[in-house]
Design a protein around this motif. Structure first.
Motif, mmCIF file in Angstrom:
data_model
loop_
_atom_site.group_PDB
_atom_site.id
_atom_site.type_symbol
_atom_site.label_atom_id
_atom_site.label_comp_id
_atom_site.label_asym_id
_atom_site.label_seq_id
_atom_site.Cartn_x
_atom_site.Cartn_y
_atom_site.Cartn_z
ATOM 1 N N HIS A 33 0.837 -1.199 0.000
ATOM 2 C CA HIS A 33 0.000 0.000 0.000
ATOM 3 C C HIS A 33 0.879 1.258 0.000
ATOM 4 C CE1 HIS A 33 -3.760 2.172 0.654
ATOM 5 N NE2 HIS A 33 -3.145 2.893 1.578
ATOM 6 N N GLN A 83 2.475 1.618 -3.359
ATOM 7 C CA GLN A 83 1.512 2.066 -4.366
ATOM 8 C C GLN A 83 1.393 3.598 -4.383
ATOM 9 O OE1 GLN A 83 -2.388 0.417 -3.828
ATOM 10 N NE2 GLN A 83 -3.332 1.696 -5.416
ATOM 11 N N TYR A 84 1.451 4.214 -3.191
ATOM 12 C CA TYR A 84 1.308 5.669 -3.107
ATOM 13 C C TYR A 84 2.659 6.367 -2.910
ATOM 14 C CZ TYR A 84 -3.628 4.609 -2.910
ATOM 15 O OH TYR A 84 -4.889 4.142 -3.219
ATOM 16 N N GLU A 85 3.740 5.627 -3.216
ATOM 17 C CA GLU A 85 5.099 6.172 -3.283
ATOM 18 C C GLU A 85 5.554 6.804 -1.969
ATOM 19 O OE1 GLU A 85 5.040 8.800 -6.661
ATOM 20 O OE2 GLU A 85 5.159 7.135 -8.084
ATOM 21 N N GLU A 134 -6.157 5.154 4.021
ATOM 22 C CA GLU A 134 -5.679 6.355 3.331
ATOM 23 C C GLU A 134 -5.411 6.023 1.859
ATOM 24 O OE1 GLU A 134 -5.626 9.338 4.437
ATOM 25 O OE2 GLU A 134 -6.077 8.900 6.541
ATOM 26 N N ARG A 135 -5.829 6.928 0.967
ATOM 27 C CA ARG A 135 -5.753 6.626 -0.465
ATOM 28 C C ARG A 135 -4.905 7.605 -1.250
ATOM 29 N NH1 ARG A 135 -7.026 1.415 -1.174
ATOM 30 N NH2 ARG A 135 -8.811 0.845 0.130
ATOM 31 N N ASP A 136 -4.032 8.345 -0.582
ATOM 32 C CA ASP A 136 -3.121 9.218 -1.321
ATOM 33 C C ASP A 136 -1.874 9.483 -0.477
ATOM 34 O OD1 ASP A 136 -3.511 11.701 0.351
ATOM 35 O OD2 ASP A 136 -5.545 11.527 -0.436
ATOM 36 N N PHE A 137 -0.843 9.977 -1.136
ATOM 37 C CA PHE A 137 0.446 10.216 -0.483
ATOM 38 C C PHE A 137 0.306 11.193 0.680
ATOM 39 C CE2 PHE A 137 4.201 12.907 -0.035
ATOM 40 C CZ PHE A 137 5.210 11.969 0.162
ATOM 41 N N GLN A 138 -0.391 12.296 0.463
ATOM 42 C CA GLN A 138 -0.511 13.321 1.492
ATOM 43 C C GLN A 138 -1.199 12.782 2.743
ATOM 44 O OE1 GLN A 138 -2.435 16.881 0.163
ATOM 45 N NE2 GLN A 138 -2.240 17.934 2.124
ATOM 46 N N GLY A 139 -2.275 12.042 2.545
ATOM 47 C CA GLY A 139 -2.999 11.485 3.684
ATOM 48 C C GLY A 139 -2.141 10.519 4.493
ATOM 49 N N LEU A 140 -1.387 9.681 3.784
ATOM 50 C CA LEU A 140 -0.511 8.731 4.477
ATOM 51 C C LEU A 140 0.572 9.448 5.275
ATOM 52 C CD1 LEU A 140 -0.147 5.960 1.751
ATOM 53 C CD2 LEU A 140 -0.974 5.609 4.091
#
Length: 454
Positions: free
Chosen positions: A343, A346-348, A408-414
């Motif tokens: 995961h 996937q979102y780098e 969480e589904r994006d880099f910023q959120g993670l």
């Protein structure tokens, strides 16, 4: 060599690339072994290592160097090796009594017999089996001889130390105090005098051109520390500045690095507990007597120095110790929870982007101070607790937030989640569960290069 071969070597516990292994920095803190310095420890019939051919004067040169910097390492003061060799001279009853007090908090301790310390087999923390309940779990046992006073104290301290005995327990576990009770007062007096001797000798140089950058950075970093109510007190700021500056100029291999400043706080707070009953965050430290403040300052300096001796490669140029540990964390998480690992891929999200701080500050920025102190009880009870065991704690800590991470589904959120994990209300129970999981991971992976191999 193939990548599989590299991984096998990496996870082999005794290999050179063990996660969290200490790469010695040869300088004042890590002198090569010199038989002349240890002559009083060499038994009759044991020959010292042969001298290096072609360098007959090296020992003399080093001996001269040691004579003017003997404070940097105290040969014969408190090494486990020396304790083992001189076990017959230890005041075992006194140390056992201290260990017994430590264990009464959460372990059912049977009455002490002359030479034994029995622990109830159902002693546990956070509903998890004690890592010492089964004698087969030898990976967390000290290198000290079985049954030695310090080893018994480590076993009892693993599940937490009561506040009233934590100051002396930490001094013993860190190696600052010798196990021989008869020598403790003289060692404390000598080390405290040495520390204030350093201040007299070096502290006035903080504004010199050579040292002013170091002092300026320390002065900037201290107000950023927590808890703010404590560190922003002028007396505390003064003490921290002296501790960090003296440590930095005595360790030129690393000097001062941001992150080291946080490591003073737990020692300082625990040693203040010797003199007060209330919580230290809301206590006016300047109200303590001057002698008490001097003792707290010197003891904090020496115990922090002992800690940093084991993880100094975290703070040398390019911080290679942290780089290795972050890489080890990435591989470990990929094995224990592939979904979380994929995961983040996937979102780098790079592990270095969030785990660097975990290694640099030993999770102090992620946990409340009360939890850090409880965590350090176990770190000091574990061999290589601040280096090797900390890796497994970080892995358990990351996987603990598995559900939130996968949502969480994006880099910023993670990144926002991983840098602001909701631990404000954590207490001893949550830390104990975290440590139990870290112990399980360590037992599963240490010495097991093929375990869970993908």
């Amino acid at each position: 060599m193939s990548s599989d071969g590299n991984k096998k070597q990496f996870w082999k516990r005794n290999a050179a690339k063990v996660p969290g292994s200490i790469q010695h920095v040869y300088g004042a803190q890590h002198p090569p072994f010199d038989p002349l310095l240890h002559a009083n420890l060499i038994k009759a019939g044991n020959k010292p290592p042969p001298a290096t051919p072609g360098k007959p004067k090296k020992a003399t040169t080093f001996q001269e160097f040691e004579s003017i910097t003997s404070d940097a390492w105290d040969v014969g003061d408190d090494d486990d090796e020396l304790l083992a060799m001189a076990a017959q001279n230890l005041n075992i009853e006194v140390v056992m009594e201290t260990a017994n007090k430590v264990g009464r908090r959460s372990l059912d301790v049977f009455p002490l017999e002359p030479d034994t310390l029995a622990i109830s087999p159902d002693a546990s923390f956070a509903s998890q089996s004690s890592p010492y309940a089964d004698s087969r779990l030898v990976k967390s046992h000290s290198e000290a001889p079985i049954g030695s006073p310090r080893e018994e104290l480590r076993k009892l301290s693993w599940s937490g130390i009561p506040r009233q005995v934590r100051p002396i327990a930490w001094k013993l576990l860190s190696g600052y105090l010798p196990a021989n009770a008869e020598r403790r007062e003289s060692v404390l007096q000598r080390k405290r005098q040495e520390y204030f001797g350093f201040i007299q000798q070096y502290y006035d140089s903080r504004n010199d051109e050579h040292h002013q950058d170091t002092y300026r950075q320390i002065h900037i970093d201290i107000p950023r520390m927590s808890p703010e109510n404590l560190v922003l007190q002028p007396k505390v700021t003064e003490i921290f500045e002296r501790i960090l500056f003296i440590w930095a100029i005595r360790h030129p291999a690393s000097g001062y690095v941001q992150g080291i400043n946080d490591l003073v706080t737990p020692f300082f707070v625990v040693f203040v507990f010797e003199y007060i009953e209330e919580e230290v965050e809301n206590f006016d430290v300047s109200s303590l007597q001057e002698e008490a403040l001097r003792n707290i300052e010197a003891d904090s300096f020496w115990c922090m120095s002992k800690l940093l001796d084991g993880i100094q490669d975290n703070y040398t140029f390019a911080q290679p110790g942290i780089q290795r540990k972050v890489k080890a964390l990435e591989e470990l998480v990929s094995r224990i929870d592939e979904s979380v690992h994929r995961h983040m891929q996937q979102y780098e999200v790079e592990y270095l982007q969030f785990a660097f701080r975990w290694m640099n500050n030993l999770l102090m920025r992620e946990l409340p101070l009360r939890c850090t102190i409880r965590l350090w009880d176990t770190y000091q009870a574990e061999p290589e607790g601040f280096s090797h065991f900390h890796l497994y704690v970080c892995a358990a800590f990351l996987v603990r937030w598995r559900k939130e991470i996968l949502e969480e589904r994006d880099f910023q959120g993670l990144m926002i989640l991983l840098q602001n994990l909701p631990t404000m209300h954590w207490g001893n129970e949550e830390v104990s569960v975290l440590l139990a999981e870290a112990y399980r991971l360590k037992f599963a992976f240490a010495d097991a290069p093929n375990h869970y191999k993908r």
